[in-house]
Design a protein around this motif. Structure first.
Motif, PDB file in Angstrom:
ATOM      1  N   GLY A 120       0.824  -1.201   0.000  1.00  0.00           N
ATOM      2  CA  GLY A 120       0.000   0.000   0.000  1.00  0.00           C
ATOM      3  C   GLY A 120       0.854   1.245   0.000  1.00  0.00           C
ATOM      4  O   GLY A 120       1.805   1.375  -0.761  1.00  0.00           O
ATOM      5  N   ASP A 121       0.573   2.166   0.894  1.00  0.00           N
ATOM      6  CA  ASP A 121       1.292   3.439   0.930  1.00  0.00           C
ATOM      7  C   ASP A 121       2.352   3.470   2.029  1.00  0.00           C
ATOM      8  O   ASP A 121       2.791   4.545   2.437  1.00  0.00           O
ATOM      9  N   GLN A 122       2.766   2.300   2.518  1.00  0.00           N
ATOM     10  CA  GLN A 122       3.781   2.268   3.567  1.00  0.00           C
ATOM     11  C   GLN A 122       4.710   1.077   3.356  1.00  0.00           C
ATOM     12  O   GLN A 122       4.448   0.182   2.543  1.00  0.00           O
ATOM     13  N   TRP A 123       5.806   1.084   4.069  1.00  0.00           N
ATOM     14  CA  TRP A 123       6.738  -0.031   4.075  1.00  0.00           C
ATOM     15  C   TRP A 123       6.413  -0.918   5.263  1.00  0.00           C
ATOM     16  O   TRP A 123       6.104  -0.436   6.354  1.00  0.00           O
ATOM     17  N   VAL A 124       6.463  -2.225   5.038  1.00  0.00           N
ATOM     18  CA  VAL A 124       6.161  -3.199   6.084  1.00  0.00           C
ATOM     19  C   VAL A 124       7.358  -4.126   6.229  1.00  0.00           C
ATOM     20  O   VAL A 124       7.880  -4.647   5.240  1.00  0.00           O
ATOM     21  N   MET A 125       7.805  -4.309   7.461  1.00  0.00           N
ATOM     22  CA  MET A 125       8.839  -5.286   7.768  1.00  0.00           C
ATOM     23  C   MET A 125       8.190  -6.459   8.491  1.00  0.00           C
ATOM     24  O   MET A 125       7.571  -6.289   9.542  1.00  0.00           O
ATOM     25  N   TYR A 126       8.338  -7.639   7.916  1.00  0.00           N
ATOM     26  CA  TYR A 126       7.945  -8.875   8.576  1.00  0.00           C
ATOM     27  C   TYR A 126       9.200  -9.456   9.220  1.00  0.00           C
ATOM     28  O   TYR A 126      10.263  -9.492   8.601  1.00  0.00           O
ATOM     29  N   VAL A 127       9.078  -9.925  10.446  1.00  0.00           N
ATOM     30  CA  VAL A 127      10.271 -10.350  11.171  1.00  0.00           C
ATOM     31  C   VAL A 127       9.922 -11.485  12.133  1.00  0.00           C
ATOM     32  O   VAL A 127       8.811 -11.533  12.688  1.00  0.00           O
ATOM     33  N   THR A 128      10.850 -12.405  12.296  1.00  0.00           N
ATOM     34  CA  THR A 128      10.700 -13.463  13.291  1.00  0.00           C
ATOM     35  C   THR A 128      10.917 -12.887  14.687  1.00  0.00           C
ATOM     36  O   THR A 128      11.930 -12.228  14.940  1.00  0.00           O
ATOM     37  N   VAL A 129       9.992 -13.137  15.572  1.00  0.00           N
ATOM     38  CA  VAL A 129      10.145 -12.805  16.991  1.00  0.00           C
ATOM     39  C   VAL A 129      10.342 -14.130  17.720  1.00  0.00           C
ATOM     40  O   VAL A 129       9.462 -14.997  17.712  1.00  0.00           O
ATOM     41  N   THR A 130      11.489 -14.305  18.349  1.00  0.00           N
ATOM     42  CA  THR A 130      11.884 -15.633  18.826  1.00  0.00           C
ATOM     43  C   THR A 130      11.235 -16.058  20.130  1.00  0.00           C
ATOM     44  O   THR A 130      11.225 -17.244  20.453  1.00  0.00           O
ATOM     45  N   ASP A 131      10.679 -15.128  20.890  1.00  0.00           N
ATOM     46  CA  ASP A 131      10.153 -15.463  22.217  1.00  0.00           C
ATOM     47  C   ASP A 131       8.973 -14.550  22.503  1.00  0.00           C
ATOM     48  O   ASP A 131       9.106 -13.317  22.432  1.00  0.00           O
ATOM     49  N   THR A 132       7.825 -15.139  22.830  1.00  0.00           N
ATOM     50  CA  THR A 132       6.612 -14.366  23.069  1.00  0.00           C
ATOM     51  C   THR A 132       6.089 -14.607  24.473  1.00  0.00           C
ATOM     52  O   THR A 132       6.655 -15.393  25.249  1.00  0.00           O
ATOM     53  N   ASP A 133       4.961 -13.970  24.783  1.00  0.00           N
ATOM     54  CA  ASP A 133       4.402 -14.086  26.132  1.00  0.00           C
ATOM     55  C   ASP A 133       3.320 -15.149  26.244  1.00  0.00           C
ATOM     56  O   ASP A 133       2.610 -15.219  27.243  1.00  0.00           O
ATOM     57  N   VAL A 134       3.179 -16.018  25.221  1.00  0.00           N
ATOM     58  CA  VAL A 134       2.114 -17.019  25.284  1.00  0.00           C
ATOM     59  C   VAL A 134       2.495 -18.212  26.154  1.00  0.00           C
ATOM     60  O   VAL A 134       1.635 -19.012  26.523  1.00  0.00           O
ATOM     61  N   SER A 135       3.794 -18.372  26.464  1.00  0.00           N
ATOM     62  CA  SER A 135       4.222 -19.521  27.259  1.00  0.00           C
ATOM     63  C   SER A 135       5.562 -19.205  27.900  1.00  0.00           C
ATOM     64  O   SER A 135       6.175 -18.162  27.642  1.00  0.00           O
ATOM     65  N   THR A 136       6.035 -20.143  28.711  1.00  0.00           N
ATOM     66  CA  THR A 136       7.368 -20.008  29.291  1.00  0.00           C
ATOM     67  C   THR A 136       8.443 -20.591  28.381  1.00  0.00           C
ATOM     68  O   THR A 136       9.630 -20.494  28.695  1.00  0.00           O
ATOM     69  N   ASP A 137       8.037 -21.204  27.281  1.00  0.00           N
ATOM     70  CA  ASP A 137       8.989 -21.711  26.298  1.00  0.00           C
ATOM     71  C   ASP A 137       9.739 -20.521  25.699  1.00  0.00           C
ATOM     72  O   ASP A 137       9.128 -19.528  25.289  1.00  0.00           O
ATOM     73  N   THR A 138      11.064 -20.612  25.635  1.00  0.00           N
ATOM     74  CA  THR A 138      11.850 -19.483  25.121  1.00  0.00           C
ATOM     75  C   THR A 138      11.974 -19.490  23.601  1.00  0.00           C
ATOM     76  O   THR A 138      12.674 -18.647  23.042  1.00  0.00           O
ATOM     77  N   PHE A 139      11.317 -20.467  22.941  1.00  0.00           N
ATOM     78  CA  PHE A 139      11.329 -20.483  21.479  1.00  0.00           C
ATOM     79  C   PHE A 139       9.914 -20.714  20.953  1.00  0.00           C
ATOM     80  O   PHE A 139       9.675 -21.507  20.069  1.00  0.00           O
TER      81      PHE A 139
END
Length: 744
Positions: A120-139
């Motif tokens: 569209g009218d902007q730049w988008v960066m898609y990126v891997t995020v290695t650790d989220t807040d959904v669990s205690t798993d670090t990957f």
């Protein structure tokens, strides 16, 4: 400098310091030549690279979050570099500040494998995020997105993942990594993502590219592929994916393979018609190591220079300097660039020669007509209507002719957007010759090619085409053949393609056209069209049989065989060596597997065997295998075998060598096995170094061969050639070898 989003003054100072360094990659190469790695001027490592061309006509590269230099120790959060010529690069800052992360990311999350697109009218960066807040798993990985008004930011994270963490059936979370976006001719946006645990999937995105919609579908099987990239070429969709291991230091065998489809959702098949989403998965090699400095050539991006030549950007490892600092730490993976050729409908790097080490012709980044409108309209003449330059862009209505004359066989392009007009584009050809006009016709919803006498050809634009957003219009003319394409950002994701045969060649004037209202143009160029490659470099072939070194297994084992850890269960009968697969291995320090060896000829030769091993499909039989080996000792060998790797069946070209006091093992993938598979090792002695180079090949029928990577042995070694059958004894299976032959 653009927008630096790395904590203000510190980022600006660091960027200015690095900007003063000249690039060793280009030093001494001349103005039209370059030498890999192209990132050497600002970084020792720059993994998982992608490159885009910005609105300012400059090129921007993005890499995984690692330190840039040896000894630095601190990871950059998506480091960004800028170049005017794709050869000399300057670090311009990090995309994200040290404390910047999406709200759903864990505090210690890293950002890997960015993919940057205009959506569209902007730049988008898609990126891997290695650790989220959904669990205690670090990957518990996820795909995030950030938006920015320019390629240098400032980047703002989207408030939720594009693809959230996905629990895996085998425990933990599927590897939701390595995103790559693609926009199709109907305007639909797609995202490809995934890795070994879970495979590569594709999902449709919302129009703004920030949310996944619908149900993802698998396009490449798990336990074989990652690092996907999709582009459209001549009506086919090509899925590039990396295979084997990215990060085994001096034994890294990463390589890029490809399949193609008539749909962005697949199924993707290789040159032999084998699908990429099945147990015996296909994949035609595009880029693999060739015996020079570079190994582990993978995780690619794509770009096109101003002449129309395609290029592949990727990372690789210098086998003499595989780690960023201490051994077995961060793998040092600088950014490389090489020519991407299309031969008989399939992509290959440097006509099949692989990664380059010596100076090479550089990409074309300037042209005879190369206008950024930084100096007004001095190189132009208004032929109709009104035109003016504002903020480095020209806008107006009517026609604006360049004072630079274009030649036949040309690639012409411009970034354009309609700001009130019904259609805009450009015309090619002199006043006294046939002239062709190529227009983005928003009123009719078409990309149109018009020639004297009427419409020459057209193609529909997407139903939701936004004429007020910037798009790139590119036209290539070769002889009397014209191809025009419209894309969001020149990355192989065309929104419309038109082909027309004119009956005459085009040269003369280049004219910008805006009808029934205003249009805006920038980054206008016309360059001599590239010369395509129409054949690949020769692959290894087998010459006369060397019968004194060969064995057909007609009457037991001949006297030239020698065992390492003899297995009495291996017997010869009925013209074949029958060897029950052993519960043993060669990898690491265990070294329990039997190896059956014989001396090899001197000089160049090809060794071949035919092995039958019924491993079935889909089930887990780790890591039963049988094949051929080039062997110096238990800690230095190259093993080519058909093997069960979890649910897949692959031809793996594994390699072990001693490094920093311990054995290091990695692998390269070479073709697709059948129950009966033919294997070859082509041996060559490098005349400059004396190294032994072994290139691997495999075949499903003994006639059509797929050739993969090269592993090397030091000049002062004497590799023997042998056979192996090991990796696990349950369920029981016997390998049958029909022969071992040597050919000159």
């Amino acid at each position: 400098m653009g927008h630096l989003h790395r904590g203000g003054v510190l980022a600006a100072v660091l960027g200015l310091v690095l900007a003063t360094a000249s690039s060793p990659a280009a030093a001494g190469s001349g103005p039209d030549r370059y030498r890999n790695p192209i990132s050497a001027g600002f970084a020792d490592t720059f993994a998982d690279p992608v490159i885009v061309r910005g609105d300012d006509g400059l090129w921007y590269a993005y890499g995984t979050s690692d330190p840039l230099r040896e000894g630095e120790k601190q990871a950059h959060r998506v480091p960004t570099a800028r170049s005017a010529d794709l050869v000399h690069w300057t670090y311009v800052g990090d995309a994200f500040a040290p404390d910047q992360r999406p709200s759903w990311a864990a505090p210690g999350a890293a950002f890997w494998a960015p993919d940057v697109r205009r959506v569209g009218d902007q730049w988008v960066m898609y990126v891997t995020v290695t650790d989220t807040d959904v669990s205690t798993d670090t990957f518990d990985t996820a795909i995030g997105a950030a938006t920015a008004p320019s390629p240098t930011g400032p980047w703002t994270f989207v408030d939720q993942p594009v693809v959230a963490p996905r629990p895996g059936g085998g425990g933990g979370y599927l590897w939701t990594i390595d995103p790559s976006q693609f926009t199709d001719v109907d305007g639909r946006n797609y995202l490809y993502f995934g890795s070994y645990y879970g495979g590569i999937s594709v999902t449709e995105l919302t129009a703004d590219g920030l949310r996944a919609v619908g149900t993802p579908s698998l396009v490449a099987i798990d336990n074989k592929f990652e690092g996907s990239y999709v582009l459209r070429h001549d009506g086919w969709y090509y899925l590039f994916a990396s295979t084997a291991n990215c990060c085994a230091g001096p034994a890294t065998g990463y390589s890029v393979h490809v399949g193609r489809s008539r749909s962005p959702r697949g199924p993707f098949v290789d040159r032999d018609g084998v699908r990429l989403d099945v147990s015996r998965a296909g994949g035609t090699p595009v880029l693999t190591q060739n015996g020079n400095r570079w190994i582990g050539t993978g995780h690619n991006g794509f770009l096109t220079d101003l002449s129309g030549q395609d290029w592949i950007v990727y990372h690789a490892i210098d086998r003499a300097d595989p780690y960023l600092d201490e051994p077995f730490g961060i793998n040092e993976r600088p950014m490389l660039l090489d020519r991407l050729d299309w031969v008989d409908g399939w992509p290959t790097v440097n006509a099949g020669a692989g990664p380059s080490e010596a100076p090479r012709p550089a990409p074309v980044t300037t042209a005879r007509l190369d206008e950024r409108f930084d100096s007004g309209l001095s190189g132009w003449r208004i032929t109709a209507g009104r035109w003016e330059v504002t903020d480095g862009r020209v806008s107006g209505t009517g026609t604006l002719a360049s004072r630079t004359v274009i030649d036949a066989d040309v690639r012409a392009e411009a970034d354009l957007r309609l700001t009130g007009g019904s259609s805009a584009g450009f015309a090619l050809g002199g006043r006294d010759r046939e002239r062709v006009t190529i227009l983005v016709d928003a009123e009719r919803g078409q990309l149109v090619v018009r020639a004297p006498g009427g419409l020459a050809a057209s193609a529909p634009l997407p139903a939701d085409f936004a004429a007020g957003e910037v798009h790139n219009l590119a036209v290539e003319v070769r002889g009397d053949q014209l191809v025009a394409e419209l894309s969001p950002a020149r990355l192989g994701d065309q929104l419309a393609v038109v082909t027309a045969r004119l009956g005459w060649s085009l040269d003369g004037e280049f004219t910008l056209v805006a009808r029934d209202g205003r249009a805006e143009f920038d980054n206008v160029s016309a360059a001599e069209l590239y010369q395509p490659v129409d054949r690949t470099v020769p692959e290894p072939t087998s010459g006369p049989l060397l019968s004194d070194y060969s064995d057909e297994f007609d009457d037991g084992l001949d006297a030239d065989w020698q065992w390492v850890r003899e297995n009495p269960a291996a017997t010869v009968r009925d013209g074949a060596l029958r060897w029950p697969v052993e519960l043993a291995d060669l990898v690491g320090t265990g070294n329990t597997a039997g190896v059956l060896l014989r001396d090899a000829p001197t000089g160049d030769y090809v060794a071949e065997t035919k092995v039958t091993l019924d491993l079935g499909e889909a089930t887990v039989r780790n890591y039963q295998q049988a094949g051929m080996v080039a062997y110096v000792d238990d800690n230095r060998f190259a093993r080519l075998s058909q093997v069960a790797i979890w649910n897949t069946r692959q031809v793996e070209y594994g390699y072990e060598l001693p490094f920093a006091g311990q054995p290091v093992y990695g692998g390269n993938i070479v073709g697709t096995p059948a129950t009966t598979t033919w294997l070859r090792l082509a041996h060559h002695v490098d005349p400059a170094t004396g190294e032994h180079e072994f290139r691997a090949g495999s075949s499903r029928d003994g006639q059509h061969w797929t050739w993969g990577g090269v592993w090397t042995f030091p000049a002062d070694t004497t590799p023997r050639i042998g056979l192996v059958a090991h990796g696990g004894a349950e369920p029981p299976v016997t390998a049958e070898f029909d022969y071992l032959r040597f050919h000159r």
